[in-house]
Design an enzyme around this catalytic site. Structure first.
Site, PDB file in Angstrom:
ATOM      1  N   SER A  70       0.863  -1.169   0.000  1.00  0.00           N
ATOM      2  CA  SER A  70       0.000   0.000   0.000  1.00  0.00           C
ATOM      3  C   SER A  70       0.904   1.225   0.000  1.00  0.00           C
ATOM      4  O   SER A  70       1.768   1.358   0.863  1.00  0.00           O
ATOM      5  CB  SER A  70      -0.883  -0.054   1.253  1.00  0.00           C
ATOM      6  OG  SER A  70      -1.622   1.132   1.370  1.00  0.00           O
ATOM      7  N   LYS A 103      -3.014   5.144  -2.737  1.00  0.00           N
ATOM      8  CA  LYS A 103      -4.016   5.948  -2.044  1.00  0.00           C
ATOM      9  C   LYS A 103      -4.402   7.109  -2.960  1.00  0.00           C
ATOM     10  O   LYS A 103      -3.549   7.661  -3.663  1.00  0.00           O
ATOM     11  CB  LYS A 103      -3.444   6.481  -0.728  1.00  0.00           C
ATOM     12  CG  LYS A 103      -3.098   5.389   0.285  1.00  0.00           C
ATOM     13  CD  LYS A 103      -4.341   4.790   0.903  1.00  0.00           C
ATOM     14  CE  LYS A 103      -3.974   3.812   2.038  1.00  0.00           C
ATOM     15  NZ  LYS A 103      -5.182   3.283   2.701  1.00  0.00           N
ATOM     16  N   ASP A 108      -7.269   3.118  -3.290  1.00  0.00           N
ATOM     17  CA  ASP A 108      -7.998   3.188  -2.013  1.00  0.00           C
ATOM     18  C   ASP A 108      -8.294   4.655  -1.718  1.00  0.00           C
ATOM     19  O   ASP A 108      -7.373   5.461  -1.589  1.00  0.00           O
ATOM     20  CB  ASP A 108      -7.145   2.587  -0.889  1.00  0.00           C
ATOM     21  CG  ASP A 108      -7.892   2.526   0.449  1.00  0.00           C
ATOM     22  OD1 ASP A 108      -9.086   2.891   0.495  1.00  0.00           O
ATOM     23  OD2 ASP A 108      -7.264   2.105   1.443  1.00  0.00           O
ATOM     24  N   LYS A 161     -10.445  -6.496   8.209  1.00  0.00           N
ATOM     25  CA  LYS A 161      -9.497  -6.111   9.254  1.00  0.00           C
ATOM     26  C   LYS A 161     -10.060  -6.679  10.541  1.00  0.00           C
ATOM     27  O   LYS A 161     -11.184  -6.329  10.933  1.00  0.00           O
ATOM     28  CB  LYS A 161      -9.348  -4.595   9.334  1.00  0.00           C
ATOM     29  CG  LYS A 161      -8.567  -4.030   8.159  1.00  0.00           C
ATOM     30  CD  LYS A 161      -8.400  -2.551   8.237  1.00  0.00           C
ATOM     31  CE  LYS A 161      -7.589  -2.064   7.031  1.00  0.00           C
ATOM     32  NZ  LYS A 161      -7.908  -0.667   6.696  1.00  0.00           N
ATOM     33  N   ASP A 163     -14.116  -1.451   3.017  1.00  0.00           N
ATOM     34  CA  ASP A 163     -13.143  -1.576   4.107  1.00  0.00           C
ATOM     35  C   ASP A 163     -13.768  -0.946   5.350  1.00  0.00           C
ATOM     36  O   ASP A 163     -14.409  -1.625   6.162  1.00  0.00           O
ATOM     37  CB  ASP A 163     -11.832  -0.880   3.689  1.00  0.00           C
ATOM     38  CG  ASP A 163     -10.789  -0.807   4.796  1.00  0.00           C
ATOM     39  OD1 ASP A 163     -11.025  -1.361   5.878  1.00  0.00           O
ATOM     40  OD2 ASP A 163      -9.723  -0.191   4.592  1.00  0.00           O
ATOM     41  N   GLU A 183     -11.256   0.728  -3.614  1.00  0.00           N
ATOM     42  CA  GLU A 183     -11.529   0.466  -2.200  1.00  0.00           C
ATOM     43  C   GLU A 183     -12.175   1.677  -1.532  1.00  0.00           C
ATOM     44  O   GLU A 183     -11.663   2.797  -1.644  1.00  0.00           O
ATOM     45  CB  GLU A 183     -10.204   0.099  -1.510  1.00  0.00           C
ATOM     46  CG  GLU A 183     -10.376  -0.319  -0.064  1.00  0.00           C
ATOM     47  CD  GLU A 183      -9.060  -0.725   0.590  1.00  0.00           C
ATOM     48  OE1 GLU A 183      -8.037  -0.841  -0.109  1.00  0.00           O
ATOM     49  OE2 GLU A 183      -9.065  -0.915   1.815  1.00  0.00           O
TER      50      GLU A 183
HETATM   51 MG    MG Z   1      -8.494   0.832   3.085  1.00  0.00          MG
END
Ligand code: MG
Length: 379
Positions: A142, A170, A195, A269, A245, A220
């Protein structure tokens, strides 16, 4: 075998990151978290890590975690032995929300239970669920927002050279399509995803339609951090799967999201989901609906990472997780040996009993801002 806790210790720690990490909600230069060390009456030690961030990510912060663990969760944990770590969900249910705090103590119980069974956590999860587990898990990386698209492309090249199997970048408004196009042009065939960390609204659908041409693995969490409904309006407008998420806090949320068609992929998560037991339930209901899952990351130290890697060994974790090697974030991890990337872009699932990693307490103490030990009987 039951788990009777004799003492629980909390460590509020700060670990400097090798490089600052920028997302749509801000820049992180050090990771602050709370570690839970639980010790049974017969001397078995289990570790858990609070997998949260600042209030820009969730109402749970390292300070709320400390308070909730100290004043509620730990006293509840001392109240009676646990026959199974899965009892923690019910035991801690009195505390509404605060999933990440509750999960940190639950994690230590899983570590202890697996050690009592003489199994690695992955093998123990296999025995609990009946699922086979893998010995290596594929990992992606990431990458936070970079100053320019050119700098981003350079950073992506560096991680690909290290062997990472999937690139996640991101994005935030104003730093989205151009960044994604630049990476896609430079690496036409690399598994790539974006994301947004909830930085957009349904009115921004046109931005995601532009990204539809880039053959992304997924987009995401484009919309609200607690939204499911608007995502169910966006997903049918896109070819690219949406991955939820932040919105998924429980098996019920996952069930609703799937039923509404709000996503085609879920990022699990375990902290945000309320612990490993909830994460296993989400894994199973996604598998039944043919929704693949992957394991997200919260810049965990090796303690939280070991738990994530064991979970990601389950069979419906078919997409590479944010499970980078220790040296992705930290000069010195809290565990020894650190997690290292295999040449084929995987991490090895620890095979020793419990989390299967050795926690270096000297390093934990060096990172500690505040420490507390609570004995059973004292609360
Ligand atoms: Mg995320």
């Amino acid at each position: 075998m039951s788990i009777t806790l004799a003492r629980v210790e909390l460590f509020h720690i700060a670990m400097p990151l090798l490089t600052p990490f920028e997302t749509s909600f801000g820049v992180t230069t050090e990771r602050r978290t709370v570690l839970v060390k639980a010790i049974t009456r017969d001397g078995i030690v289990g570790w858990g890590e609070w997998a949260g961030d600042g209030p820009g990510y969730s109402y749970e912060t390292e300070h709320t975690a400390w308070h909730i663990l100290k004043d509620y969760v730990i006293p509840l944990a001392f109240r009676a032995p646990f026959e199974d770590p899965r009892e923690a969900t019910q035991r801690f249910r009195f505390v509404r929300g605060h999933h990440i705090a509750k999960a940190a103590l639950e994690a230590a119980l899983w570590d202890i239970a697996a050690q009592q069974a003489g199994m690695s956590l992955a093998a123990y999860l296999s025995s609990c669920t009946g699922h086979p587990v893998r010995s290596r898990v594929p990992v992606g990386v990431s990458i936070g927002l970079q100053p320019t698209p050119e700098a981003l492309v350079e950073r992506v090249a560096g991680f690909l050279a290290q062997g990472y199997q999937r690139i996640k970048i991101k994005i935030k408004p104003g730093r989205d399509v151009a960044d994604a196009v630049a990476v896609r042009r430079a690496f036409p065939r690399v598994p790539l995803m974006v994301d947004a960390n909830s930085a957009y609204t349904l009115a921004d659908a046109a931005i995601f339609k532009q990204m539809d041409e880039l053959e992304l693995l997924m987009i995401e969490q484009p919309l609200g951090y607690d939204d499911i409904f608007d995502h169910s309006r966006l997903q049918p407008q896109l070819k690219t799967p949406i991955c939820l998420d932040e919105s998924i806090h429980s098996p019920d949320h996952a069930r609703a999201a799937i039923a509404l068609g709000a996503c085609r992929i879920i990022n699990i998560k375990q902290g945000r989901s309320g612990g490993l037991a909830h994460a296993l339930a989400i894994h199973d209901l996604c598998a039944a609906a043919s929704v693949p899952v992957w394991c997200g990351g919260m810049l965990e130290s090796g303690i939280g990472r070991a738990l994530n890697v064991a979970m990601a060994a389950l069979p419906n974790f078919t997409l590479p997780g944010d499970l980078s090697a220790s040296n992705r974030y930290y000069a010195e991890d809290l565990i020894d040996p650190p997690f290292t990337l295999e040449p084929d872009g995987t991490l090895r699932v620890p095979q020793q009993p419990g989390l299967g990693v050795c926690v270096v307490e000297q390093r934990v103490r060096r990172a500690t801002l505040r420490h507390l030990a609570i004995e059973a009987g004292a609360v």
